[in-house]
Scaffold this active site. Structure first.
Site, PDB file in Angstrom:
ATOM      1  N   HIS A   1      36.589  40.261  25.135  1.00  0.00           N
ATOM      2  CA  HIS A   1      37.769  39.605  24.601  1.00  0.00           C
ATOM      3  C   HIS A   1      37.545  38.094  24.617  1.00  0.00           C
ATOM      4  O   HIS A   1      36.591  37.594  25.223  1.00  0.00           O
ATOM      5  CB  HIS A   1      39.020  39.968  25.428  1.00  0.00           C
ATOM      6  CG  HIS A   1      38.925  39.584  26.860  1.00  0.00           C
ATOM      7  ND1 HIS A   1      38.638  40.470  27.866  1.00  0.00           N
ATOM      8  CD2 HIS A   1      39.055  38.371  27.462  1.00  0.00           C
ATOM      9  CE1 HIS A   1      38.613  39.843  29.013  1.00  0.00           C
ATOM     10  NE2 HIS A   1      38.850  38.566  28.799  1.00  0.00           N
TER      11      HIS A   1
HETATM   12  C1  T46 Z   1      38.385  37.333  31.756  1.00  0.00           C
HETATM   13  C2  T46 Z   1      37.336  38.077  32.487  1.00  0.00           C
HETATM   14  C3  T46 Z   1      36.287  37.160  33.066  1.00  0.00           C
HETATM   15  C4  T46 Z   1      46.584  41.380  35.113  1.00  0.00           C
HETATM   16  O1  T46 Z   1      47.639  42.053  35.145  1.00  0.00           O
HETATM   17  N1  T46 Z   1      46.561  40.123  35.637  1.00  0.00           N
HETATM   18  C5  T46 Z   1      45.456  39.361  35.611  1.00  0.00           C
HETATM   19  O2  T46 Z   1      45.482  38.200  36.095  1.00  0.00           O
HETATM   20  C6  T46 Z   1      44.253  39.883  35.029  1.00  0.00           C
HETATM   21  C7  T46 Z   1      42.994  39.048  34.975  1.00  0.00           C
HETATM   22  C8  T46 Z   1      44.290  41.155  34.514  1.00  0.00           C
HETATM   23  N2  T46 Z   1      45.427  41.878  34.561  1.00  0.00           N
HETATM   24  C9  T46 Z   1      45.422  43.272  34.081  1.00  0.00           C
HETATM   25  C10 T46 Z   1      45.137  43.427  32.582  1.00  0.00           C
HETATM   26  C11 T46 Z   1      44.468  44.777  32.507  1.00  0.00           C
HETATM   27  O3  T46 Z   1      45.441  45.791  32.441  1.00  0.00           O
HETATM   28  O4  T46 Z   1      44.364  43.967  34.738  1.00  0.00           O
HETATM   29  C12 T46 Z   1      43.756  44.891  33.855  1.00  0.00           C
HETATM   30  C13 T46 Z   1      42.256  44.632  33.756  1.00  0.00           C
HETATM   31  O5  T46 Z   1      42.031  43.395  33.033  1.00  0.00           O
HETATM   32  P1  T46 Z   1      40.874  43.252  31.951  1.00  0.00           P
HETATM   33  O6  T46 Z   1      40.558  44.561  31.346  1.00  0.00           O
HETATM   34  O7  T46 Z   1      41.251  42.131  31.016  1.00  0.00           O
HETATM   35  O8  T46 Z   1      39.657  42.795  32.897  1.00  0.00           O
HETATM   36  P2  T46 Z   1      38.235  42.235  32.493  1.00  0.00           P
HETATM   37  O9  T46 Z   1      37.390  42.326  33.694  1.00  0.00           O
HETATM   38  O10 T46 Z   1      37.714  42.868  31.246  1.00  0.00           O
HETATM   39  O11 T46 Z   1      38.504  40.670  32.139  1.00  0.00           O
HETATM   40  C14 T46 Z   1      38.914  39.791  33.152  1.00  0.00           C
HETATM   41  C15 T46 Z   1      40.094  38.920  32.699  1.00  0.00           C
HETATM   42  O12 T46 Z   1      41.177  39.750  32.218  1.00  0.00           O
HETATM   43  C16 T46 Z   1      39.725  37.957  31.598  1.00  0.00           C
HETATM   44  O13 T46 Z   1      40.723  36.987  31.428  1.00  0.00           O
HETATM   45  O14 T46 Z   1      38.116  36.294  31.170  1.00  0.00           O
HETATM   46  O15 T46 Z   1      37.840  38.941  33.513  1.00  0.00           O
END
Ligand code: T46
Length: 133
Positions: free
Chosen positions: A50
Site C-alpha cells: 500500500h
Molecule cells: C505501513 C507498514 C510499514 C490499526 O488499526 N492501527 C494501526 O496503527 C495500524 C498500523 C494498523 N491497524 C490495523 C489495520 C489492519 O486491519 O491493523 C491491521 C493490519 O494493518 P496492515 O495490514 O496495514 O499492516 P501492514 O504490516 O501491511 O502495514 C503496516 C502499516 O499499516 C502501514 O501504515 O506503512 O506497516
C-alpha cells in the site's frame, strides 16, 4: 534522487549495552502521533502493499531484519532494515512492500498521524493513477 532516506540514530550506550533515543522533530523529522510495532511475522509472509496519501513514517528494525521495497511510481528501490541505529523515513505517496522477516524481527514504526484507513491506497493501479494526476 533516492527514495531510500535514512536517518542515523546515535547509540548512547556504554559498557552496559545499547541505548538509542528518538526525539520527535529532533532526530526524527516530524511530530510523532502514533507508534506501532510489527513482530512474529510468519515465514514467507509479505506485508505492506500500500501507499499513504499524507502519512510520513520512520521505520526502525530494533531487532532482526526485514527487506523493504519502496516505489514512487517511477522507480523502485530496496533496503534492508537490519539495524536499530537507522530509521528509514517513508513519506507520502510511496508504495511499500515488506519481505523476508527474520523470526526475531521487531519493526518499530513512528507515524506522523493517527491511524486512518482512508489515508491508505491499497490498490497498485489506483496508486499509479494518483501519482500521474
Ligand atoms: C505501513 C507498514 C510499514 C490499526 O488499526 N492501527 C494501526 O496503527 C495500524 C498500523 C494498523 N491497524 C490495523 C489495520 C489492519 O486491519 O491493523 C491491521 C493490519 O494493518 P496492515 O495490514 O496495514 O499492516 P501492514 O504490516 O501491511 O502495514 C503496516 C502499516 O499499516 C502501514 O501504515 O506503512 O506497516
Amino acid at each position: 534522487m533516492s527514495i531510500i532516506n535514512w536517518v542515523d540514530l546515535e547509540n548512547l550506550g556504554d559498557e552496559r549495552g545499547s541505548l538509542i533515543s528518538i526525539e520527535a522533530e529532533k532526530n526524527i523529522p516530524f511530530k510523532v502521533k502514533r507508534i506501532y510495532y510489527i513482530s512474529k511475522t510468519k515465514e514467507n509472509i509479505s506485508r505492506g502493499f500500500h501507499a499513504h496519501k499524507e502519512l510520513t513514517q520512520a521505520a526502525i528494525c530494533v531487532n532482526g531484519k526485514c527487506r523493504m521495497l519502496l516505489d514512487n511510481g517511477e522507480k523502485k528501490q530496496e533496503a534492508w532494515l537490519d539495524s536499530p541505529n537507522k530509521a528509514l523515513i517513508i513519506g507520502p505517496m510511496i508504495w511499500r512492500e515488506m519481505y523476508d522477516f527474520s523470526d526475531d524481527c521487531i519493526l518499530l514504526v513512528l507515524a506522523s498521524e493517527y491511524y486512518d484507513e482512508s489515508d491508505y491506497i491499497r490498490n497498485y493501479k489506483e496508486f499509479l493513477e494518483c501519482i500521474s494526476q
